[in-house]
Design an enzyme around this catalytic site. Sequence first.
Site, PDB file in Angstrom:
ATOM      1  N   TYR A  33      17.044  29.285 -16.926  1.00 17.40           N
ATOM      2  CA  TYR A  33      18.166  29.094 -17.901  1.00 17.40           C
ATOM      3  C   TYR A  33      17.973  30.204 -19.043  1.00 17.40           C
ATOM      4  CZ  TYR A  33      16.090  25.682 -21.270  1.00 17.40           C
ATOM      5  OH  TYR A  33      15.180  25.381 -22.174  1.00 17.40           O
ATOM      6  N   ARG A  52      14.662  38.117 -20.906  1.00 19.06           N
ATOM      7  CA  ARG A  52      13.958  36.957 -20.629  1.00 19.06           C
ATOM      8  C   ARG A  52      14.557  36.358 -19.662  1.00 19.06           C
ATOM      9  NH1 ARG A  52      12.979  32.615 -25.427  1.00 19.06           N
ATOM     10  NH2 ARG A  52      15.258  32.225 -24.535  1.00 19.06           N
ATOM     11  N   ARG A 100      17.141  20.520   2.238  1.00 16.58           N
ATOM     12  CA  ARG A 100      16.061  20.384   1.365  1.00 16.58           C
ATOM     13  C   ARG A 100      14.875  20.560   2.210  1.00 16.58           C
ATOM     14  NH1 ARG A 100      12.566  16.918   0.137  1.00 16.58           N
ATOM     15  NH2 ARG A 100      11.874  16.715  -2.096  1.00 16.58           N
ATOM     16  N   HIS A 102      10.868  22.289   0.809  1.00 16.04           N
ATOM     17  CA  HIS A 102      10.009  22.702  -0.689  1.00 16.04           C
ATOM     18  C   HIS A 102      10.166  24.346  -0.388  1.00 16.04           C
ATOM     19  CE1 HIS A 102       9.025  18.703  -0.903  1.00 16.04           C
ATOM     20  NE2 HIS A 102       8.355  19.038  -2.053  1.00 16.04           N
ATOM     21  N   LYS A 146      11.452  30.212 -18.323  1.00 14.13           N
ATOM     22  CA  LYS A 146      12.297  29.436 -18.914  1.00 14.13           C
ATOM     23  C   LYS A 146      13.151  28.489 -17.896  1.00 14.13           C
ATOM     24  CE  LYS A 146      15.429  29.303 -22.957  1.00 14.13           C
ATOM     25  NZ  LYS A 146      14.974  28.051 -23.601  1.00 14.13           N
ATOM     26  N   GLU A 178       3.767  24.557 -29.074  1.00 16.09           N
ATOM     27  CA  GLU A 178       5.148  24.832 -29.499  1.00 16.09           C
ATOM     28  C   GLU A 178       5.651  23.565 -29.348  1.00 16.09           C
ATOM     29  OE1 GLU A 178       7.479  27.259 -26.995  1.00 16.09           O
ATOM     30  OE2 GLU A 178       6.681  26.113 -25.036  1.00 16.09           O
ATOM     31  N   LEU A 202       6.780  29.486 -24.444  1.00 19.18           N
ATOM     32  CA  LEU A 202       7.769  30.367 -24.206  1.00 19.18           C
ATOM     33  C   LEU A 202       7.759  31.493 -25.379  1.00 19.18           C
ATOM     34  CD1 LEU A 202      10.705  30.691 -22.309  1.00 19.18           C
ATOM     35  CD2 LEU A 202      11.780  29.784 -24.523  1.00 19.18           C
TER      36      LEU A 202
HETATM   37  N1  PDD Z   1      15.119  26.299 -26.429  1.00 17.12           N
HETATM   38  N2  PDD Z   1       9.948  27.012 -26.950  1.00 17.12           N
HETATM   39  C1  PDD Z   1      10.761  26.196 -25.978  1.00 17.12           C
HETATM   40  C2  PDD Z   1      10.150  25.505 -25.300  1.00 17.12           C
HETATM   41  C3  PDD Z   1      12.392  26.224 -25.856  1.00 17.12           C
HETATM   42  O1  PDD Z   1      12.911  25.503 -25.024  1.00 17.12           O
HETATM   43  C4  PDD Z   1      12.967  27.036 -26.888  1.00 17.12           C
HETATM   44  C5  PDD Z   1      14.426  27.292 -26.813  1.00 17.12           C
HETATM   45  C6  PDD Z   1      12.044  27.884 -27.598  1.00 17.12           C
HETATM   46  C7  PDD Z   1      12.739  29.078 -28.788  1.00 17.12           C
HETATM   47  O2  PDD Z   1      13.206  29.955 -28.120  1.00 17.12           O
HETATM   48  P1  PDD Z   1      14.392  30.744 -28.611  1.00 17.12           P
HETATM   49  O3  PDD Z   1      14.041  31.257 -29.862  1.00 17.12           O
HETATM   50  O4  PDD Z   1      14.530  32.173 -27.605  1.00 17.12           O
HETATM   51  O5  PDD Z   1      15.372  29.897 -28.517  1.00 17.12           O
HETATM   52  C8  PDD Z   1      10.705  27.957 -27.572  1.00 17.12           C
HETATM   53  C9  PDD Z   1      16.343  26.185 -26.148  1.00 17.12           C
HETATM   54  C10 PDD Z   1      17.338  26.582 -27.046  1.00 17.12           C
HETATM   55  C11 PDD Z   1      17.052  25.066 -25.378  1.00 17.12           C
HETATM   56  O6  PDD Z   1      16.036  24.452 -24.671  1.00 17.12           O
HETATM   57  O7  PDD Z   1      18.078  24.713 -25.697  1.00 17.12           O
END
Ligand code: PDD
Length: 285
Positions: A33, A52, A100, A102, A146, A178, A202
């Site tokens: 996403y 990304r 379903r 894996h 992501k 993070e 991320l």
């Molecule tokens: N989240 N780290 C993680 C684990 C994240 O889920 C996000 C962003 C970031 C920051 O990344 P960016 O600057 O590209 O938004 C860092 C989004 C906004 C969410 O899950 O809603």
Amino acid sequence: MGPIGLVDGRIIDLSEKIVEMEDRGYQFGDGVYEVTRIYNGRPFALRPHIDRLYHSLRGLRIPGVYTFDELAAFHERLIKESGLTSAAVYLQITRGVAPRYHGFPETTVPRLTMSIRPAKTNTELQASGAKAIYVPDERWLRCDIKSINLLGNILAKQAGKEAGAFEAVQVRGRIVTEGSSSNFFLVKDGVLWTHPVNNLILSGITRTLVIEKLAPQLGLPVIEKEFDRSFAFKADEIFLTGTTTEIMPLVLMDGDRVGDGKPGPVTRKLVAAYDELVAQECGSK
Ligand code: PDD
């Protein structure tokens, strides 16, 4: 006019039932996403978000069916048809529908779903500064993807919520990685420190903007290097970055005051520079 969705190119009401029982996103969390912020009716930093997205798709070996132009057009349609000007667009691609099992299905037709919802700016909290706690980083080892499978992140965020905190900052071993949905920076002696880009975090779009645009503009050196909690304890300032978080000063970290307990001068300058960058790209914030 308001929140709406877009499925395979068709605008839908968000209450419409569109998920198939055997969508692999639904059954396995097998998808990726992006969240992009809309300011003044225009997407901010869309190109790096879509780049990304392709990185995440490659990481899971899901075919990248949609071009940048197609995805940009879907964003524009959602903005236009929702009438929303300050919003966040959520975009999700799953590996598609299959019985379903894996292993990957023989043929994969990825499923794209998108939505747009109003988003607020964080001006008040940015002025006062926010509170965060530390939690163990319990996620998998491909945090650079992501993925929609966010169990570690949601458990962390919930722990933060239950502690009355804005964010939960994750610690793997002794290393601060993070936030549950944001990147972590600290300021020490005029230098910005943040975890390096690898499989453990991320690569945030906002993080990259801070490192590549805002810090050089303000003459701030950046060190992308691992550090532990005791180093962060000695920080002059701490802030988080993210698409919806923007740049958020932290003034209380795990119960300890950060600096003098108010958003620091470096973070405040970065907040202002970020707002300016948004205004340059989107006309106004
Ligand atoms: N989240 N780290 C993680 C684990 C994240 O889920 C996000 C962003 C970031 C920051 O990344 P960016 O600057 O590209 O938004 C860092 C989004 C906004 C969410 O899950 O809603």
